[in-house]
Scaffold this motif. Structure first.
Motif, short mmCIF file in Angstrom:
data_model
loop_
_atom_site.label_atom_id
_atom_site.label_comp_id
_atom_site.label_asym_id
_atom_site.label_seq_id
_atom_site.Cartn_x
_atom_site.Cartn_y
_atom_site.Cartn_z
N UNK A 219 4.04 51.89 77.40
CA UNK A 219 4.30 51.64 75.98
C UNK A 219 3.01 51.18 75.34
N UNK B 258 -0.15 48.26 67.10
CA UNK B 258 -0.79 47.17 66.35
C UNK B 258 -1.83 46.45 67.20
N UNK B 259 -1.81 46.70 68.50
CA UNK B 259 -2.81 46.09 69.38
C UNK B 259 -3.94 47.07 69.68
N UNK C 218 3.33 42.88 76.91
CA UNK C 218 4.54 42.80 76.09
C UNK C 218 5.80 43.17 76.87
N UNK D 284 5.54 39.16 66.08
CA UNK D 284 4.46 39.45 67.02
C UNK D 284 4.56 38.47 68.18
N UNK D 285 4.40 38.88 69.44
CA UNK D 285 4.01 40.23 69.90
C UNK D 285 5.18 41.17 70.20
N UNK D 286 6.29 41.06 69.49
CA UNK D 286 7.36 42.07 69.54
C UNK D 286 7.98 42.25 70.93
N UNK E 266 1.28 49.63 72.29
CA UNK E 266 1.58 48.88 71.07
C UNK E 266 0.47 49.21 70.06
N UNK F 48 4.22 35.83 76.26
CA UNK F 48 3.89 37.23 75.97
C UNK F 48 2.74 37.35 74.99
N UNK F 49 2.11 38.50 75.00
CA UNK F 49 1.04 38.80 74.05
C UNK F 49 1.10 40.29 73.75
N UNK F 50 0.33 40.74 72.79
CA UNK F 50 0.33 42.18 72.47
C UNK F 50 -0.13 43.00 73.67
N UNK F 51 -0.98 42.40 74.49
CA UNK F 51 -1.47 43.14 75.65
C UNK F 51 -0.51 43.07 76.83
#
Lengths: 651, 651
Positions: B606, B610-611, A138, B319-321, B608, A133-136
């Motif tokens: 969704x 923080x991203x 998720x 992170x990445x939550x 994010x 996973x990554x912030x982009x």
């Protein structure tokens, strides 16, 4: 030089032209063929084996191939890359006959059932590589797994339960997002297949084996087969006495025990403990972990099934003898406490009635009776004799309460078929001296069921016993083998204490004979009532299949002689082994058979003998050796006539 | 005299001619109409109520009708027999608007959701009369029940699980073969409805009520609605502080606690204990037994859902939550340990991401946002501010970590909204003296969220505080309310100790103001980034729905003044109450809504924060009162301008 290479595929001759360096897997795809590669072409599952002729191949080393296979031209399609023209033979894409034992077993036994277990397995494992996973990106861990299963294996829907989900996040990360998942592929409800269900997630780096367990839960013994879903073979078997014996030897005494406070719970625990004891031997011996046993099929009689499930068995014993259920509910192993993967599906063989259980349904399947053209009689003799008559079109069943005599119970020197039990007996017609053989050739301890039948038959043939089961008291003056007590009780001595190596003589009393006559009469009356019920003659039966552990040691000729088996040509009799365990094994492996099992149980008519008006007459007529009406046993009649004339000559 | 009677049915005018003495139920059937009578026409369920005009009716006494109903012409169709011509008005056969509270509640609240809960309930009870078994009819107990359900109610397939089957034989016999069964009617897997599932068997003679439970599991409080499936009304509500508070006040501290040995298990147990404590009050108060609560829907944020299920929450915080899952698995109450029917299905509201949970999905449903034509902003302000923007066509959500300031955390005299909390504050612009109101008019203990917002707004409006959140130190010489310590720390005294009835003054420090600014800036930045993300202006938002307990006490005008809510016309703001509990209630009752919930969760994007590259800029711009760019808050700008000119006149 052109670097295109031609690859031909046997047996159907498809061709493809591909660049040199293409894998055989891709070359097959290019030719429109599908080769099974559940690991996604990583050379780990060994499923894509093909046989290659020609030299144009570069192989990568692979642990899944033996030296013998490599020498024979076997290659993994995903790990073999074409460098020149080759001919590739694909594995057969068709139903295969199921056989529980591979080359390791002395006598490989094939079952009369075919299925496509390779392509259509109950449980299957897949290697999946999941995008970390990554912030982009998720998406949740479970959604990532679902996405990867869809993309890499075309499995668009997948179900998971709480126990597995609780470890999911940790499991995926510990495996570095490369996991091997085991899926239950064939979970169904009322004929509808549900999406695959996750049973286990494991790091791809370690891999997991996918095994099944087939169990026959008998009143006396429990037998388990450990089955490898990759090969369909029984890799090991184990057995143990059912620990419930401590609460009673037969089903009736256990039903009574279940009514005591905590009794049902204890019985449930004991049967599970017995299976777990067997597993505790099977697992280390085969280097298998709990979680690798991923599906279980269990066959047992209706009482055993009730006790295993913790269902109240009380009404099985009280007229009108009603089971709580015949079609067992959906279960997982954790609900029962079995020491296998807690999410493993557990199938119990459906029963027909209170005294025709899942063991008989299993037997009707694995013996092939349910698919037979011929009129077939299936017999399983134990404390209860279960009898099924019919063929692929119809089936009718009954259960006769034979009592424990054939299992050695209620007979002075009866015993179970264990070491030291007399299992074969011959009597010299002139001297009336017996000779016998014991199990394991151990010192004689007593008589087991087959020994008792032999003995009865020999005593009848030699005139020691008459038709009504009475010993010829006059012989007491001619031979020490026949003894009459002061009270007038007569007995035959099979082995004097010194012959037996025991501290007592081993004898058969007239009262023992009465017990045995009652047992065999109940079973014979069962055949007769079943036949009469559907309007056929016993003589019309084209094959008689004898199941159960007891059957294996039975001398058919002697069993006919005493009227336990019908007087039909010997070639019509077949021993079919532990059909209950074999039926469980068959259903474990062949998901199509699971539907057949339900059909069989649903279509089998259960005849309650105690509600049948003709049963008592048939029973009374069969309380003779072999029968009141000697014409129903022509070969025995002829033998007795010959013996009679012989005897008349003697004095 | 002809003994045929004409019966007319309103509202559609169907007629039937039937013999005198026919029940209205049969007369309706004769006219081709269907009246719901789940008890099979025994006058016990009360579902077949109709209204009758005309005298030609003979009624049997029936406990299900009140005197008022009888006077109004209401009759049970199965217990009313025609003697002469009558006109019968049938109950409406259409979707009804769901409203959680009946006439008993002070302010009945209707939800913007309609469903056919009467005809299509999640759980339903049926009276069944089963043929007792005999030797001639020896089907199993379960098969007898299945047969009766098929014959008497057209339910041809039914599923049952082990815990229920274990008592089946005894239950049927104890009930004299007349049972009332509760069935889960709407169990589904990947869009496929499964056959009804047995939840409970009970003697018809006693009957059982069929209830549901809707639960909002909040980080701080848990609220439960007890719902009667017969009437769709919330018959009682209960609430309690989440016992997990002992392990940390906010979700982050609980996630940390879960990593300790046994921590996750303890958190799981504590949340279940809290729900069970509420049930221990609700059940006796409403004379309900455990087993009568037959379905449960739970809404909670993603962390609460993970902890309730016992899922590892660790990766929610790193992170990445990433949540373990957003769509909760199929469950029954026994798996969680809830003190309701152990077989009751438990549905958890699906989440969108780690910080937009099932409580928000529930809110989007029950607030009606998911079906709105207008561009809508849904805001739930707590420790986290969750924000959803969109309408029936699209939805985008984000979560802002506001910190606990609005819940009274991290503020010198902040407190939760409980007795003694200052919730409204006004400041006299001339004297700078405050007046305030506390919850329950109890002696002031501190400031809760709405009080803090009021206070900030008043301090800004009266010039005590400037745009950057700095107190005007010069005022310290004019009023004792503004104080500056030797260290240069400034504070405003809302209540001196003697005014408060406390042992200390209640103050707001500049550092408290900073905490509050950070909290409101995070939320405002959330709106801005969401709008920018989809290319709309905040001013285009046509309605702002404010959910959560906090929202109820919020003064919108003052919240706009400090820049917490956007500066839009007041009529666009609506308080929607505890939308999480209401959403759970709606899904409990309306099975169609359960599909909507999944659609909503699946379609909601969704974001994010923080991203998102623009979030920090928006946040920094919002760290002012109300905002760096005053033009985004025109009414506040005008107010400040007016105050400025007023202030300039003062000295």
């Amino acid at each position: 030089m052109d670097d295109q290479v031609v690859v031909a595929f046997a047996p159907e001759g498809q061709m493809s032209q591909v660049p040199a360096g293409t894998s055989l897997l891709d070359a097959a795809t290019a030719a429109g063929l599908q080769i099974d590669a559940p690991c996604g072409g990583q050379g780990r599952c060994g499923r894509c084996k093909v046989t290659v002729a020609g030299e144009g191949l570069e192989r990568r080393a692979n642990a899944r191939l033996t030296a013998a296979e490599v020498a024979a031209g076997v290659a993994l399609a995903c790990q073999a890359f074409v460098t020149g023209p080759v001919e590739v033979t694909l594995p057969p894409d068709r139903d295969e006959q199921v056989r529980p034992h591979g080359h390791a077993a002395a006598e490989p036994q094939a079952l009369p059932v075919t299925c496509d277990w390779r392509r259509n397995p109950a449980v299957r494992t897949y290697d999946v590589e999941i995008e970390p996973p990554s912030l982009d990106d998720n998406a949740s861990d479970f959604d990532r797994l679902r996405r990867a299963l869809a993309q890499q294996h075309g499995i668009t829907e997948v179900r998971a339960e709480l126990p597995l989900l609780r470890g999911l996040s940790r499991d995926l990360r510990m495996a570095g997002w490369k996991v091997n998942v085991a899926l239950e592929m064939r979970d169904w409800v009322y004929g509808t297949y549900l999406p695959p269900r996750l049973i286990r997630i494991y790091p791809s780096a370690f891999g997991q084996r996918s095994m099944g367990l087939a169990v026959d839960v008998g009143t006396t013994s429990i037998v388990a087969y450990l089955v490898d879903f990759e090969t369909a073979l029984v890799v090991d078997t184990g057995s143990a006495y059912n620990k419930q014996i401590a609460c009673g030897e037969d089903v009736i005494s256990r039903i009574i025990y279940a009514r005591c406070k905590g009794g049902l719970r204890r019985l449930q625990r004991l049967v599970v403990e017995t299976i777990n004891d067997i597993l505790a031997e099977l697992r280390p011996r085969n280097r298998i972990e709990h979680y690798e046993i991923q599906e279980v099929v269990i066959a047992g009689n209706t009482t055993m099934t009730h006790l295993l499930l913790g269902l109240d068995p009380r009404y099985l014993r009280e007229e009108p003898y009603i089971p709580a259920l015949t079609m067992p509910p959906k279960l997982v192993a954790g609900e029962l406490g079995l020491d296998v993967n807690e999410l493993a599906r557990v199938h119990l063989m459906p029963a027909v009635g209170s005294y025709v259980g899942g063991d008989i349904t299993a037997g009707v399947i694995s013996s092939g009776m349910y698919a037979a053209e011929e009129l077939t009689l299936f017999v399983d003799i134990g404390t209860n004799g279960e009898i099924v008559l019919g063929n692929k079109d119809w089936l009718i069943a009954c259960a006769c309460s034979a009592g424990p005599a054939f299992e050695g119970g209620g007979v002075t020197h009866g015993m179970r078929a264990s070491s030291g039990a007399i299992e074969d007996v011959w009597i010299n017609a002139e001297t009336l001296e017996p000779s016998f053989r014991t199990i394991n050739d151990a010192p004689a301890q007593g008589l087991c069921g087959s020994g008792l039948i032999d003995l009865l038959g020999e005593l009848l043939a030699t005139g020691v016993l008459d038709k009504s089961g009475r010993l010829d008291r006059e012989l007491a003056s001619l031979t020490p083998r026949v003894q009459v007590s002061d009270g007038g009780v007569a007995q035959y001595v099979v082995a004097f204490a010194d012959e037996a190596g025991a501290d007592h003589d081993i004898v058969l009393t007239e009262s023992d004979v009465t017990s045995l006559l009652r047992a065999k009469a109940a079973i014979y009356a069962g055949y007769s009532v079943l036949c009469r019920g559907v309007g056929v003659e016993l003589a019309d039966v084209q094959q008689i299949l004898i199941g159960g552990a007891f059957g294996q040691y039975l001398d058919v000729e002697k069993a006919i002689r005493i009227g336990l088996l019908p007087d039909l040509p010997l070639e019509r009799f077949h021993f079919v082994g532990n059909t209950s365990a074999l039926g469980a094994y068959t259903a474990l492996l062949c998901v199509n058979v699971r539907h057949d099992v339900l059909d069989v149980a649903a279509k089998m008519t259960y005849l309650e003998l105690s509600a049948d008006g003709t049963f008592m007459d048939e029973y009374m007529s069969a309380l003779f050796l072999p029968h009141t009406d000697l014409d129903t046993f022509p070969t025995v009649r002829d033998m007795l006539a010959a013996r009679g004339s012989h005897k008349r000559r003697t004095p």
